[in-house]
Design an enzyme around this catalytic site. Structure first.
Site, mmCIF file in Angstrom:
data_model
loop_
_atom_site.group_PDB
_atom_site.id
_atom_site.type_symbol
_atom_site.label_atom_id
_atom_site.label_comp_id
_atom_site.label_asym_id
_atom_site.label_seq_id
_atom_site.Cartn_x
_atom_site.Cartn_y
_atom_site.Cartn_z
ATOM 1 N N ASN A 208 0.850 -1.192 0.000
ATOM 2 C CA ASN A 208 0.000 0.000 0.000
ATOM 3 C C ASN A 208 0.884 1.240 0.000
ATOM 4 O OD1 ASN A 208 0.624 0.728 2.814
ATOM 5 N ND2 ASN A 208 -0.525 -1.133 3.307
ATOM 6 N N LYS A 286 10.221 -16.099 -10.659
ATOM 7 C CA LYS A 286 9.499 -14.993 -11.266
ATOM 8 C C LYS A 286 8.451 -15.499 -12.250
ATOM 9 C CE LYS A 286 10.115 -10.861 -14.103
ATOM 10 N NZ LYS A 286 11.057 -10.041 -14.880
ATOM 11 N N PRO A 304 -2.662 -12.702 9.529
ATOM 12 C CA PRO A 304 -3.016 -12.647 10.954
ATOM 13 C C PRO A 304 -3.443 -11.239 11.348
ATOM 14 C CG PRO A 304 -0.629 -12.781 10.679
ATOM 15 C CD PRO A 304 -1.234 -13.029 9.330
ATOM 16 N N ASP A 305 -4.372 -11.152 12.263
ATOM 17 C CA ASP A 305 -4.867 -9.870 12.752
ATOM 18 C C ASP A 305 -4.034 -9.480 13.971
ATOM 19 O OD1 ASP A 305 -6.315 -7.746 13.902
ATOM 20 O OD2 ASP A 305 -8.160 -8.450 12.959
ATOM 21 N N ILE A 306 -3.038 -8.656 13.746
ATOM 22 C CA ILE A 306 -2.087 -8.321 14.811
ATOM 23 C C ILE A 306 -2.768 -7.541 15.924
ATOM 24 C CG2 ILE A 306 0.095 -7.164 15.336
ATOM 25 C CD1 ILE A 306 0.880 -7.601 12.395
ATOM 26 N N LEU A 307 -3.580 -6.552 15.568
ATOM 27 C CA LEU A 307 -4.257 -5.737 16.567
ATOM 28 C C LEU A 307 -5.177 -6.575 17.433
ATOM 29 C CD1 LEU A 307 -5.040 -3.026 17.828
ATOM 30 C CD2 LEU A 307 -6.621 -2.672 15.900
ATOM 31 N N PHE A 324 -4.927 1.921 14.569
ATOM 32 C CA PHE A 324 -5.204 2.978 13.600
ATOM 33 C C PHE A 324 -6.177 2.425 12.557
ATOM 34 C CE2 PHE A 324 -2.098 5.402 15.612
ATOM 35 C CZ PHE A 324 -1.914 6.635 14.994
ATOM 36 N N LYS A 338 -14.628 -1.063 14.258
ATOM 37 C CA LYS A 338 -13.334 -1.753 14.323
ATOM 38 C C LYS A 338 -12.834 -1.835 15.755
ATOM 39 C CE LYS A 338 -8.605 -1.621 12.493
ATOM 40 N NZ LYS A 338 -7.683 -0.985 11.512
ATOM 41 N N LYS A 342 -12.138 -5.483 17.325
ATOM 42 C CA LYS A 342 -10.768 -5.882 17.629
ATOM 43 C C LYS A 342 -10.525 -6.015 19.129
ATOM 44 C CE LYS A 342 -9.425 -5.266 13.241
ATOM 45 N NZ LYS A 342 -8.937 -6.318 12.341
#
Length: 399
Positions: A208, A286, A304-307, A324, A338, A342
């Site tokens: 991103n 490649k 994985p959902d770190i938060l 965030f 969220k 979370k």
């Protein structure tokens, strides 16, 4: 700022010991006095004469110096300083500190002291990453030991990665922070920052537009309030701040592992823009066009959902967990949902629609969402957003 400050400098046995000579010079230029302790292993890399000459003080080497020990010299030495700095802190010295061993002058004075201790680790990348060293790091952090570095870089052994001792200027900045009793002194805070890169093949990845600017600014603001900051960053375009422990990662899986290895912590602030998905069938070579006009099939799996993992971890959970939320529409509604989903304490929401120029830009406009409701902040430079958030974190952790 360091005028009349007394620094006890322990020089361990590693090739990075040569940097300690520059550190001594810088400390004395700032008005500090330096009492050097050179380990037997350290003598293999720097000479006692050079250390004594640069410090302008007596060099301490032997635990069983009969003159000094008649007056319990190691006890006096360990407690007469304003700060003890270990640079380089080798894997062996860290292991001794973590397990309470005292078989030479350096380890004995570190065990006997009630003075704050700052260490600058330096070792081979495999030694730094070894499970035993990581256990010792966790123990030392829990004991209140402050860290500066290590950095990523090329090493004398020819390998590359974390384990390179922080530069003398970085250690000097950390010393100044350690001697300034800010509101977050003694607190360990994790900050994640930047994007993650999820490989498609060895040369392509999903990412991103995050520059890492906001996370970097927040880590610096927390450092300036006296916190011991572990800064876990993806491949950001903004340089990491000095005076913090920097851990570099590429992927979300690596970032979660780094966060878990850095615990325990008093607070964890998740600024990183972590990719929600990764390619499950990433190619080992490649990918190339075959003339058919068809793109290779990519299979995605959730990262994985770190938060959420940290927010719901139970025992050992940081006192304060902050996430965030970078949104492009219905910002307040999505961010509020969220936070509840979370399980974190706060959410910092911002609108990253392209026309806003937030992601990758120099300013931010955020809304802080807590149990008490939402607080809309004006658009500010990211450094000011960071200082405002750091001050609120300090107020909360002080209770």
């Amino acid at each position: 700022m360091l005028s009349n400050k007394r620094i006890l400098l322990v020089i361990g046995g590693g090739i990075a010991a040569f940097k300690s000579l520059d550190l001594i010079r810088r400390l004395r230029e700032q008005g500090a006095s330096v009492a050097p302790v050179l380990t037997r292993a350290g003598e293999q890399f720097v000479t006692p004469l050079s250390v004594a000459a640069l410090s302008g003080a007596k060099l301490h080497r032997d635990l069983f110096d009969l003159t000094e020990e008649a007056e319990m010299g190691h006890i006096q030495l360990s407690r007469s300083a304003d700060l003890i700095v270990v640079a380089p802190a080798t894997a062996d010295l860290m292991a001794k500190m973590a397990t309470g061993r005292a078989d030479d002058l350096a380890s004995t004075l570190l065990l006997a002291t009630d003075t704050p201790v700052l260490i600058a680790p330096a070792m081979n990348v495999r030694m730094w990453q070894h499970a035993a060293t990581q256990r010792n790091i966790a123990t030392l952090r829990a004991d209140g030991i402050a860290f500066v570095g290590p950095n990523d870089g090329d090493m004398a052994c020819g390998e590359h990665g974390p384990g390179r001792m922080a530069e003398p200027a970085e250690i000097l900045a950390a010393i100044k922070t350690a001697l300034t009793a800010g509101p977050l002194a003694g607190k360990h805070i994790l900050v994640t920052s930047g994007p993650t890169h999820e490989p498609i093949d060895p040369v392509r990845y999903i990412a991103n537009r995050s520059s890492g600017a906001q996370g970097t600014a927040l880590a610096a603001a927390l450092r300036d309030l006296g916190a011991n900051v572990t800064f876990i960053t993806g491949p950001a375009s903004v340089p990491a701040p000095t005076g913090v422990t920097v851990v570099r990662v590429e992927t979300a899986v690596q970032m979660l592992a780094a966060v878990q290895s850095a615990l325990p912590a008093d607070a964890a602030i998740f600024v990183a823009a972590v990719a929600d998905w990764r390619v499950a069938n990433a190619a080992a070579s490649k990918l190339k066009k075959d003339g058919s006009g068809k793109a290779p099939p990519l299979e995605f799996t959730e990262n994985p959902d770190i938060l959420a993992t940290l927010s719901k971890m139970g025992a050992g959970r940081p006192t304060l967990v902050v996430g965030f939320a970078a949104e492009t529409d219905n910002v307040l509604a999505h961010a509020t949902a969220k936070r509840l989903r979370k399980g974190c304490d706060w959410i910092v929401a911002n609108d990253v629609s392209p026309e806003r120029g937030i992601m990758g830009g120099t300013e931010n406009a955020v809304t802080l969402i807590t149990d008490a409701g939402s607080d809309v902040w004006p658009r500010l430079p990211k450094s000011q957003v960071a200082r405002r958030l750091a001050a609120k974190i300090a107020d909360t952790l002080r209770g």
